[in-house]
Design a protein around this motif. Sequence first.
Motif, PDB file in Angstrom:
ATOM      1  N   GLY A  73       0.804  -1.208   0.000  1.00 34.29           N
ATOM      2  CA  GLY A  73       0.000   0.000   0.000  1.00 34.29           C
ATOM      3  C   GLY A  73       0.841   1.264   0.000  1.00 34.29           C
ATOM      4  N   ASN A  74       0.375   2.256  -0.734  1.00 30.94           N
ATOM      5  CA  ASN A  74       1.010   3.572  -0.803  1.00 30.94           C
ATOM      6  C   ASN A  74      -0.070   4.636  -0.860  1.00 30.94           C
ATOM      7  OD1 ASN A  74       4.099   3.182  -1.372  1.00 30.94           O
ATOM      8  ND2 ASN A  74       3.040   1.613  -2.537  1.00 30.94           N
ATOM      9  N   LYS A  75       0.306   5.881  -0.562  1.00 30.76           N
ATOM     10  CA  LYS A  75      -0.661   6.975  -0.617  1.00 30.76           C
ATOM     11  C   LYS A  75      -1.078   7.273  -2.043  1.00 30.76           C
ATOM     12  CE  LYS A  75       0.600   9.193   3.678  1.00 30.76           C
ATOM     13  NZ  LYS A  75       1.081  10.404   4.318  1.00 30.76           N
ATOM     14  N   SER A  76      -0.140   7.167  -2.986  1.00 33.20           N
ATOM     15  CA  SER A  76      -0.453   7.425  -4.390  1.00 33.20           C
ATOM     16  C   SER A  76       0.471   6.592  -5.273  1.00 33.20           C
ATOM     17  CB  SER A  76      -0.283   8.913  -4.723  1.00 33.20           C
ATOM     18  OG  SER A  76       1.090   9.256  -4.782  1.00 33.20           O
ATOM     19  N   GLU A  77       0.136   6.492  -6.540  1.00 34.75           N
ATOM     20  CA  GLU A  77       0.986   5.743  -7.472  1.00 34.75           C
ATOM     21  C   GLU A  77       2.381   6.332  -7.555  1.00 34.75           C
ATOM     22  OE1 GLU A  77      -0.237   4.056 -11.191  1.00 34.75           O
ATOM     23  OE2 GLU A  77      -2.321   4.554 -10.732  1.00 34.75           O
ATOM     24  N   ASP A  78       2.484   7.635  -7.424  1.00 37.53           N
ATOM     25  CA  ASP A  78       3.793   8.293  -7.483  1.00 37.53           C
ATOM     26  C   ASP A  78       4.687   7.905  -6.309  1.00 37.53           C
ATOM     27  OD1 ASP A  78       3.112   9.606  -9.829  1.00 37.53           O
ATOM     28  OD2 ASP A  78       2.418  11.404  -8.784  1.00 37.53           O
ATOM     29  N   ASP A  79       4.098   7.386  -5.240  1.00 41.53           N
ATOM     30  CA  ASP A  79       4.852   7.015  -4.041  1.00 41.53           C
ATOM     31  C   ASP A  79       5.401   5.595  -4.079  1.00 41.53           C
ATOM     32  OD1 ASP A  79       4.364   9.496  -2.860  1.00 41.53           O
ATOM     33  OD2 ASP A  79       2.489   8.805  -1.942  1.00 41.53           O
ATOM     34  N   ILE A  80       5.132   4.842  -5.125  1.00 41.44           N
ATOM     35  CA  ILE A  80       5.530   3.432  -5.170  1.00 41.44           C
ATOM     36  C   ILE A  80       7.034   3.322  -5.391  1.00 41.44           C
ATOM     37  CG2 ILE A  80       5.263   1.218  -6.346  1.00 41.44           C
ATOM     38  CD1 ILE A  80       2.426   2.132  -7.107  1.00 41.44           C
ATOM     39  N   LEU A  81       7.740   2.898  -4.334  1.00 41.60           N
ATOM     40  CA  LEU A  81       9.179   2.676  -4.439  1.00 41.60           C
ATOM     41  C   LEU A  81       9.438   1.361  -5.166  1.00 41.60           C
ATOM     42  CD1 LEU A  81      10.282   3.576  -0.798  1.00 41.60           C
ATOM     43  CD2 LEU A  81      10.432   5.012  -2.838  1.00 41.60           C
ATOM     44  N   LEU A  82      10.505   1.311  -5.936  1.00 40.89           N
ATOM     45  CA  LEU A  82      10.933   0.098  -6.650  1.00 40.89           C
ATOM     46  C   LEU A  82       9.859  -0.416  -7.603  1.00 40.89           C
ATOM     47  CD1 LEU A  82      12.600  -1.612  -3.582  1.00 40.89           C
ATOM     48  CD2 LEU A  82      13.813  -0.592  -5.513  1.00 40.89           C
ATOM     49  N   ARG A  83       9.047   0.470  -8.115  1.00 41.63           N
ATOM     50  CA  ARG A  83       7.940   0.062  -8.977  1.00 41.63           C
ATOM     51  C   ARG A  83       8.416  -0.744 -10.189  1.00 41.63           C
ATOM     52  NH1 ARG A  83       2.703   3.362 -10.648  1.00 41.63           N
ATOM     53  NH2 ARG A  83       1.746   1.752 -11.925  1.00 41.63           N
ATOM     54  N   LYS A  84       9.423  -0.241 -10.887  1.00 42.18           N
ATOM     55  CA  LYS A  84       9.929  -0.929 -12.079  1.00 42.18           C
ATOM     56  C   LYS A  84      10.404  -2.344 -11.740  1.00 42.18           C
ATOM     57  CE  LYS A  84      13.578  -0.680 -15.510  1.00 42.18           C
ATOM     58  NZ  LYS A  84      15.003  -0.599 -15.401  1.00 42.18           N
ATOM     59  N   GLU A  85      11.133  -2.463 -10.650  1.00 46.26           N
ATOM     60  CA  GLU A  85      11.650  -3.763 -10.235  1.00 46.26           C
ATOM     61  C   GLU A  85      10.525  -4.722  -9.870  1.00 46.26           C
ATOM     62  OE1 GLU A  85      12.663  -0.801  -9.286  1.00 46.26           O
ATOM     63  OE2 GLU A  85      14.866  -0.716  -9.435  1.00 46.26           O
ATOM     64  N   LEU A  86       9.520  -4.225  -9.164  1.00 41.76           N
ATOM     65  CA  LEU A  86       8.385  -5.073  -8.797  1.00 41.76           C
ATOM     66  C   LEU A  86       7.602  -5.515 -10.025  1.00 41.76           C
ATOM     67  CD1 LEU A  86       7.167  -3.135  -5.655  1.00 41.76           C
ATOM     68  CD2 LEU A  86       8.333  -5.343  -5.694  1.00 41.76           C
ATOM     69  N   GLU A  87       7.454  -4.612 -10.993  1.00 42.98           N
ATOM     70  CA  GLU A  87       6.766  -4.983 -12.228  1.00 42.98           C
ATOM     71  C   GLU A  87       7.543  -6.053 -12.990  1.00 42.98           C
ATOM     72  OE1 GLU A  87       6.113  -1.191 -14.108  1.00 42.98           O
ATOM     73  OE2 GLU A  87       4.243  -0.871 -13.003  1.00 42.98           O
ATOM     74  N   GLU A  88       8.871  -5.989 -12.950  1.00 39.13           N
ATOM     75  CA  GLU A  88       9.687  -7.034 -13.586  1.00 39.13           C
ATOM     76  C   GLU A  88       9.493  -8.370 -12.878  1.00 39.13           C
ATOM     77  OE1 GLU A  88      13.731  -5.650 -13.836  1.00 39.13           O
ATOM     78  OE2 GLU A  88      13.162  -3.965 -15.116  1.00 39.13           O
ATOM     79  N   PHE A  89       9.451  -8.358 -11.552  1.00 41.21           N
ATOM     80  CA  PHE A  89       9.164  -9.592 -10.798  1.00 41.21           C
ATOM     81  C   PHE A  89       7.799 -10.125 -11.185  1.00 41.21           C
ATOM     82  CE2 PHE A  89      11.819  -8.142  -6.873  1.00 41.21           C
ATOM     83  CZ  PHE A  89      12.992  -8.474  -7.514  1.00 41.21           C
ATOM     84  N   GLY A  90       6.871  -9.219 -11.477  1.00 43.47           N
ATOM     85  CA  GLY A  90       5.503  -9.598 -11.810  1.00 43.47           C
ATOM     86  C   GLY A  90       5.371 -10.452 -13.036  1.00 43.47           C
ATOM     87  N   THR A  91       6.408 -10.508 -13.872  1.00 38.70           N
ATOM     88  CA  THR A  91       6.382 -11.379 -15.042  1.00 38.70           C
ATOM     89  C   THR A  91       6.669 -12.827 -14.678  1.00 38.70           C
ATOM     90  OG1 THR A  91       8.729 -11.008 -15.574  1.00 38.70           O
ATOM     91  CG2 THR A  91       7.117  -9.483 -16.536  1.00 38.70           C
ATOM     92  N   ASP A  92       7.105 -13.069 -13.447  1.00 38.66           N
ATOM     93  CA  ASP A  92       7.415 -14.420 -12.983  1.00 38.66           C
ATOM     94  C   ASP A  92       6.148 -15.059 -12.421  1.00 38.66           C
ATOM     95  OD1 ASP A  92       8.304 -16.606 -11.191  1.00 38.66           O
ATOM     96  OD2 ASP A  92      10.309 -15.840 -11.635  1.00 38.66           O
ATOM     97  N   LYS A  93       5.838 -16.275 -12.847  1.00 39.47           N
ATOM     98  CA  LYS A  93       4.598 -16.940 -12.409  1.00 39.47           C
ATOM     99  C   LYS A  93       4.598 -17.259 -10.917  1.00 39.47           C
ATOM    100  CE  LYS A  93       6.240 -21.522 -13.657  1.00 39.47           C
ATOM    101  NZ  LYS A  93       6.069 -22.695 -14.432  1.00 39.47           N
ATOM    102  N   ARG A  94       5.755 -17.161 -10.262  1.00 41.11           N
ATOM    103  CA  ARG A  94       5.825 -17.418  -8.811  1.00 41.11           C
ATOM    104  C   ARG A  94       5.435 -16.201  -7.985  1.00 41.11           C
ATOM    105  NH1 ARG A  94      11.880 -18.725  -8.310  1.00 41.11           N
ATOM    106  NH2 ARG A  94      11.883 -17.155  -9.959  1.00 41.11           N
ATOM    107  N   PHE A  95       5.127 -15.077  -8.647  1.00 38.76           N
ATOM    108  CA  PHE A  95       4.857 -13.825  -7.936  1.00 38.76           C
ATOM    109  C   PHE A  95       3.434 -13.362  -8.156  1.00 38.76           C
ATOM    110  CE2 PHE A  95       5.801  -9.066  -7.557  1.00 38.76           C
ATOM    111  CZ  PHE A  95       5.846  -9.092  -6.197  1.00 38.76           C
ATOM    112  N   ASN A  96       2.792 -13.002  -7.053  1.00 44.92           N
ATOM    113  CA  ASN A  96       1.422 -12.480  -7.094  1.00 44.92           C
ATOM    114  C   ASN A  96       1.427 -11.140  -6.363  1.00 44.92           C
ATOM    115  OD1 ASN A  96      -1.345 -12.181  -7.230  1.00 44.92           O
ATOM    116  ND2 ASN A  96      -1.721 -13.516  -5.490  1.00 44.92           N
ATOM    117  N   ILE A  97       1.219 -10.064  -7.121  1.00 44.54           N
ATOM    118  CA  ILE A  97       1.234  -8.738  -6.515  1.00 44.54           C
ATOM    119  C   ILE A  97      -0.157  -8.133  -6.569  1.00 44.54           C
ATOM    120  CG2 ILE A  97       1.929  -7.611  -8.662  1.00 44.54           C
ATOM    121  CD1 ILE A  97       3.554  -5.651  -6.918  1.00 44.54           C
TER     122      ILE A  97
END
Length: 97
Positions: A73-97
């Motif tokens: 959880g974050n206050k806004s989308e602009d506050d999401i730290l490591l967003r790019k990295e988390l989105e890259e993890f999101g391509t892995d079937k072992r990850f559910n975000i």
Amino acid sequence: MDKMEIGDTIEIEGPDGFIIYHGDGNFQLRQRHLKFTDVGFIIGGTGITPAYQVLKKIFDNKSDPTRAHLLFGNKSEDDILLRKELEEFGTDKRFNI
């Protein structure tokens, strides 16, 4: 948690700095050694930083069978730290975000 029934329990730790991930689902919580097939993170804001270290270790090792689930959880989308990295993890079937 979606399959839990009334009376079921879960163990929640953190953030206390005593969690070590050894790989392949093996964690050390203080002096206890535990093995999990699935790990869940419930995080807000800068709390992503320590969780990211565990996620990175899991997803950098393609043979690690551990599945990870993240509620972040974050206050806004602009506050999401490591967003790019988390989105890259999101391509892995072992990850559910």
